[in-house]
Design a protein around this motif. Structure first.
Motif, PDB file in Angstrom:
ATOM      1  N   PHE A 420       0.664  -1.114  -0.161  1.00  0.00           N
ATOM      2  CA  PHE A 420      -0.148   0.020  -0.020  1.00  0.00           C
ATOM      3  C   PHE A 420       0.776   1.180  -0.111  1.00  0.00           C
ATOM      4  O   PHE A 420       0.723   2.094  -0.770  1.00  0.00           O
ATOM      5  CB  PHE A 420      -0.954  -0.276   1.148  1.00  0.00           C
ATOM      6  N   PHE A 421       1.912   1.389   0.805  1.00  0.00           N
ATOM      7  CA  PHE A 421       2.662   2.614   0.815  1.00  0.00           C
ATOM      8  C   PHE A 421       3.392   2.738  -0.175  1.00  0.00           C
ATOM      9  O   PHE A 421       3.839   3.728  -0.562  1.00  0.00           O
ATOM     10  CB  PHE A 421       3.642   2.402   2.289  1.00  0.00           C
ATOM     11  N   ALA A 422       3.932   1.490  -0.730  1.00  0.00           N
ATOM     12  CA  ALA A 422       4.851   1.782  -2.111  1.00  0.00           C
ATOM     13  C   ALA A 422       3.893   2.295  -3.130  1.00  0.00           C
ATOM     14  O   ALA A 422       4.458   3.215  -3.804  1.00  0.00           O
ATOM     15  CB  ALA A 422       5.098   0.253  -2.478  1.00  0.00           C
ATOM     16  N   GLY A 423       2.594   2.112  -3.322  1.00  0.00           N
ATOM     17  CA  GLY A 423       1.600   2.683  -4.055  1.00  0.00           C
ATOM     18  C   GLY A 423       1.506   4.147  -3.996  1.00  0.00           C
ATOM     19  O   GLY A 423       1.585   4.912  -4.865  1.00  0.00           O
ATOM     20  N   VAL A 424       1.248   4.412  -2.479  1.00  0.00           N
ATOM     21  CA  VAL A 424       1.284   5.904  -2.145  1.00  0.00           C
ATOM     22  C   VAL A 424       2.271   6.694  -2.542  1.00  0.00           C
ATOM     23  O   VAL A 424       2.000   7.847  -3.011  1.00  0.00           O
ATOM     24  CB  VAL A 424       0.833   5.994  -0.540  1.00  0.00           C
ATOM     25  N   TYR A 425       3.281   6.163  -2.585  1.00  0.00           N
ATOM     26  CA  TYR A 425       4.565   6.864  -2.664  1.00  0.00           C
ATOM     27  C   TYR A 425       4.851   6.926  -4.299  1.00  0.00           C
ATOM     28  O   TYR A 425       6.086   7.296  -4.709  1.00  0.00           O
ATOM     29  CB  TYR A 425       5.724   6.559  -1.925  1.00  0.00           C
ATOM     30  N   GLY A 426       4.291   6.370  -4.966  1.00  0.00           N
ATOM     31  CA  GLY A 426       4.313   6.178  -6.461  1.00  0.00           C
ATOM     32  C   GLY A 426       5.442   5.305  -7.054  1.00  0.00           C
ATOM     33  O   GLY A 426       5.643   5.486  -8.050  1.00  0.00           O
ATOM     34  N   LEU A 427       5.536   4.433  -6.262  1.00  0.00           N
ATOM     35  CA  LEU A 427       6.489   3.189  -6.896  1.00  0.00           C
ATOM     36  C   LEU A 427       5.793   2.089  -7.595  1.00  0.00           C
ATOM     37  O   LEU A 427       4.537   1.921  -7.332  1.00  0.00           O
ATOM     38  CB  LEU A 427       7.080   2.440  -5.660  1.00  0.00           C
ATOM     39  N   LYS A 428       6.162   1.885  -8.895  1.00  0.00           N
ATOM     40  CA  LYS A 428       5.345   0.964  -9.639  1.00  0.00           C
ATOM     41  C   LYS A 428       6.371  -0.096 -10.220  1.00  0.00           C
ATOM     42  O   LYS A 428       7.537  -0.149 -10.345  1.00  0.00           O
ATOM     43  CB  LYS A 428       4.867   1.927 -10.985  1.00  0.00           C
ATOM     44  N   GLY A 429       5.431  -1.114 -10.773  1.00  0.00           N
ATOM     45  CA  GLY A 429       6.207  -2.156 -11.340  1.00  0.00           C
ATOM     46  C   GLY A 429       7.342  -2.959 -10.749  1.00  0.00           C
ATOM     47  O   GLY A 429       7.217  -3.238  -9.417  1.00  0.00           O
ATOM     48  N   LYS A 430       8.217  -3.238 -11.461  1.00  0.00           N
ATOM     49  CA  LYS A 430       9.510  -3.935 -10.802  1.00  0.00           C
ATOM     50  C   LYS A 430      10.214  -3.185  -9.838  1.00  0.00           C
ATOM     51  O   LYS A 430      10.726  -3.947  -8.921  1.00  0.00           O
ATOM     52  CB  LYS A 430      10.423  -3.993 -11.945  1.00  0.00           C
ATOM     53  N   LYS A 431      10.333  -1.857  -9.883  1.00  0.00           N
ATOM     54  CA  LYS A 431      10.780  -1.122  -8.679  1.00  0.00           C
ATOM     55  C   LYS A 431      10.037  -1.333  -7.499  1.00  0.00           C
ATOM     56  O   LYS A 431      10.427  -1.338  -6.364  1.00  0.00           O
ATOM     57  CB  LYS A 431      10.798   0.388  -9.288  1.00  0.00           C
ATOM     58  N   ARG A 432       8.566  -1.344  -7.503  1.00  0.00           N
ATOM     59  CA  ARG A 432       7.772  -1.374  -6.413  1.00  0.00           C
ATOM     60  C   ARG A 432       8.073  -2.944  -5.811  1.00  0.00           C
ATOM     61  O   ARG A 432       8.289  -2.873  -4.562  1.00  0.00           O
ATOM     62  CB  ARG A 432       6.460  -1.432  -6.601  1.00  0.00           C
ATOM     63  N   LYS A 433       8.141  -3.788  -6.385  1.00  0.00           N
ATOM     64  CA  LYS A 433       8.472  -5.231  -6.024  1.00  0.00           C
ATOM     65  C   LYS A 433       9.851  -5.443  -5.206  1.00  0.00           C
ATOM     66  O   LYS A 433       9.721  -5.977  -4.274  1.00  0.00           O
ATOM     67  CB  LYS A 433       8.192  -6.245  -7.302  1.00  0.00           C
ATOM     68  N   GLU A 434      10.555  -5.011  -6.075  1.00  0.00           N
ATOM     69  CA  GLU A 434      11.771  -4.876  -5.519  1.00  0.00           C
ATOM     70  C   GLU A 434      12.095  -4.246  -4.136  1.00  0.00           C
ATOM     71  O   GLU A 434      12.774  -4.715  -3.254  1.00  0.00           O
ATOM     72  CB  GLU A 434      13.025  -4.283  -6.529  1.00  0.00           C
ATOM     73  N   LYS A 435      11.779  -3.034  -3.998  1.00  0.00           N
ATOM     74  CA  LYS A 435      11.599  -2.161  -2.832  1.00  0.00           C
ATOM     75  C   LYS A 435      10.911  -2.956  -1.704  1.00  0.00           C
ATOM     76  O   LYS A 435      11.207  -3.035  -0.568  1.00  0.00           O
ATOM     77  CB  LYS A 435      11.025  -0.789  -2.953  1.00  0.00           C
ATOM     78  N   ILE A 436       9.747  -3.542  -2.072  1.00  0.00           N
ATOM     79  CA  ILE A 436       9.235  -4.270  -0.941  1.00  0.00           C
ATOM     80  C   ILE A 436       9.982  -5.626  -0.371  1.00  0.00           C
ATOM     81  O   ILE A 436      10.080  -5.704   0.814  1.00  0.00           O
ATOM     82  CB  ILE A 436       7.803  -4.867  -1.655  1.00  0.00           C
ATOM     83  N   GLU A 437      10.562  -6.158  -1.397  1.00  0.00           N
ATOM     84  CA  GLU A 437      11.322  -7.436  -1.004  1.00  0.00           C
ATOM     85  C   GLU A 437      12.328  -6.983  -0.426  1.00  0.00           C
ATOM     86  O   GLU A 437      13.009  -7.665   0.614  1.00  0.00           O
ATOM     87  CB  GLU A 437      11.673  -8.130  -2.195  1.00  0.00           C
ATOM     88  N   ASN A 438      13.045  -5.702  -0.495  1.00  0.00           N
ATOM     89  CA  ASN A 438      14.218  -5.254   0.034  1.00  0.00           C
ATOM     90  C   ASN A 438      13.727  -4.877   1.523  1.00  0.00           C
ATOM     91  O   ASN A 438      14.616  -5.255   2.346  1.00  0.00           O
ATOM     92  CB  ASN A 438      14.447  -3.935  -0.609  1.00  0.00           C
ATOM     93  N   MET A 439      12.802  -4.430   1.817  1.00  0.00           N
ATOM     94  CA  MET A 439      12.347  -4.002   3.091  1.00  0.00           C
ATOM     95  C   MET A 439      12.208  -5.110   3.893  1.00  0.00           C
ATOM     96  O   MET A 439      12.557  -5.076   5.063  1.00  0.00           O
ATOM     97  CB  MET A 439      11.183  -3.036   3.214  1.00  0.00           C
TER      98      MET A 439
END
Length: 565
Positions: A420-439
């Protein structure tokens, strides 16, 4: 005969072993501290002692009664203050006390006298008409304690009563509890504050449901004799020196202490050369160990100074702005009450700025104005040179905010919150997926991936909150009591990340009630009754009080001077 006796005690939650084959005795007339990392089993053990949780195996006796069969008898003789504020927020102080006296079946003829005694005892006589929700953090804890004492117990169980409470209020709580000991009440005090643990008569250190240490706090401190050193002198870059020191295999732990650095090393001969850690104009001095040193050692805390969180952040750009956060005569009134009163400060790029003050001083209100969450009554708040009232959307895209209260979505999972927060901050596609898994990897959230946020241990709630706040690599980060209630190991990890993010160009403003953390900051503003009463480096503030003073002593003394006490 011990007041608490546990033999081969076990408690599991599914595949998770909360308490594992535990044996202990707690004696009458003492304060016994219960410490350990998040998820160690402290709250589980306390709830089992109250009869609120059934044991799976073993034996547990309280006050000579056996659990679970004598649970009702035990509950009549004990007092219990849970970790979460468990009173009725829409009732006044007096109404809460009356309710608890009825629940404890105190005779009507004796209720008034007992309530008056307790209001005097906890120093809330002038606040009895206040709604519980309008009390400061320290007052709430004192009210919770009074409700637990309404029927004078033989055994008082306190589950982290000092969480989120300023040093002055924590001193008051300790004074109250020490009087109870003199009155014959035995106390079990679960705590995340190791300076509190050091004040206990004895300590039980839990980890993953096992006892690692049970004894006098000083005995644990003394295991570190000759292993604690301080780097003093002209330190050019404290954070870089600490990072280099922690990379050395012989340095097991280290923290910044004002203008010096404390390091842990098994042998003086193994200390790294000062030149190798960018401290050539300095020297090593021996230090007396404290309880935290023994605690970190027994848990085998070993930090290498690296932050995986900062590693995946690119160098941050600030468009040439020097003062990234600015408060100009910042004022907020709620009716006739002034929460923030003409506060002024400037925070420079790459600075860690500490914001200290007692509960109810106006810290969170000021924070919310700086983040654009509350409109000032007068004055202005600027972030990255932008006025938040006029350019709030632009500014907010570059701001991270971790609130004092857990403010994520309690009923959805860890993964869903991150998504949800990745979406709020405008992260999309591959970048969003990578960021979530990193966290999930960085904050060790994998085992809780599908767990509802409300069911996380407190430390993991804070990890999730921080991961959501930095998801978009903000240029400016506001942290409102980020380490409240979490164990020293996790606090070290958080500050490791904070130091490293600042090295990448992030500017961080942080509130804290841990006075040792205040010394990690570049500068500190001390706010009291809505006003900024002091603004300087930690070292200079301490020196105003005395060369050998502590940060806590400086905090208390500066407030006393403001009150002309």
């Amino acid at each position: 005969m011990p007041l608490v006796l546990a033999k081969n005690l076990c408690k599991n939650f599914g595949d998770i072993k909360a308490i594992s084959n535990l044996n202990l005795q707690i004696q009458k007339g003492k304060i016994t501290g219960l410490v350990g990392p998040d998820g160690a089993g402290k709250t589980t053990l306390i709830r089992m002692m109250t009869g609120l949780l059934d044991l799976d195996e073993g034996e547990l006796e309280i006050l000579g009664f056996s659990l679970p069969k004598d649970a009702v008898k035990i509950q009549e003789e004990i007092g219990y203050m849970p970790q979460k504020f468990g009173l009725y927020e829409d009732l006044s102080v007096l109404e809460n006390l009356k309710l608890y006296s009825n629940l404890q079946s105190i005779e009507k003829s004796k209720q008034k006298q007992r309530i008056e005694e307790l209001l005097e005892f906890i120093n809330l006589k002038d606040f009895k008409s206040f709604l519980a929700r309008d009390l400061s953090g320290g007052m709430k804890q004192k009210l919770g304690l009074a409700c637990a004492l309404i029927k004078k117990p033989k055994l008082l169980l306190l589950d982290e009563p000092g969480v989120g409470v300023d040093p002055i209020s924590r001193k008051e709580l300790w004074s109250i509890v020490n009087q109870l000991i003199n009155d014959g009440v035995t106390v079990i005090w679960s705590t995340a504050y190791l300076d509190e643990a050091a004040l206990c008569d004895e300590v039980i250190l839990l980890n993953e449901g096992d006892i690692l240490f049970n004894g006098i706090p000083l005995d644990l401190s003394n295991t570190m004799k000759g292993k604690v050193f301080k780097i003093v002198g002209k330190l050019e870059n404290k954070r870089e020196t600490l990072r280099l020191a922690l990379k050395n295999e012989n340095i097991k732990d280290g923290v910044i202490l004002g203008n010096s650095i404390k390091v842990i090393c098994e042998d003086e001969k193994l200390l790294p050369s000062l030149e190798s850690i960018n401290a050539q104009n300095c020297k090593y001095e021996k230090m007396e160990p404290n309880f935290e040193d023994g605690f970190m050692n027994i848990l085998k805390g070993n930090f290498n100074g690296e932050s995986l969180l900062a590693k995946q952040i690119s160098e941050l750009e600030t468009n040439g702005e020097e003062n990234l956060i600015e408060a100009i005569d910042l004022t907020k009134k709620f009716g006739s009450f002034t929460a923030t009163d003409k506060v002024n400060f400037k925070i420079q790029k790459g600075e860690i700025f500490g914001f200290l003050g007692p509960n109810g001083a106006g810290k969170s209100t000021t924070f919310k104005m700086l983040c654009g969450l509350i409109t000032p009554t007068s004055g202005s708040a600027k972030v990255l040179g932008m006025n938040l009232e006029k350019s709030s959307y632009k500014a907010r895209k570059k701001i991270g905010y971790m609130s004092q209260k857990f403010s994520l979505y309690a009923d959805i999972s860890v993964f869903e919150n991150l998504k949800f927060f990745a979406g709020v901050y405008g992260l999309k596609g591959k970048k969003r997926k990578e960021k979530i898994e990193n966290m999930i990897k960085i904050f060790e959230l994998e085992k809780y991936r599908k767990t509802a946020a409300k069911n996380l241990p407190l430390g993991y709630k804070q990890r999730l909150s921080l991961s959501c706040a930095v998801m978009h690599d903000p240029v400016v980060l506001f942290l409102d009591e980020p380490t409240s209630g979490i164990d020293p190991q996790t606090r070290r990890e958080f500050w490791n990340h904070i130091y490293a993010m600042v090295q990448k160009g992030m500017t961080i403003m942080v509130t804290t009630h841990f006075m040792d953390e205040a010394e990690y900051c570049d500068r500190i503003a001390l706010i009291y009754k809505g006003k900024a009463i002091a603004l300087d480096t930690p070292h200079n503030l301490i020196n105003q009080i005395g060369e050998n003073a502590t940060m806590e002593e400086a905090f208390i003394e500066l407030i006393k001077r403001e009150d002309n006490v």
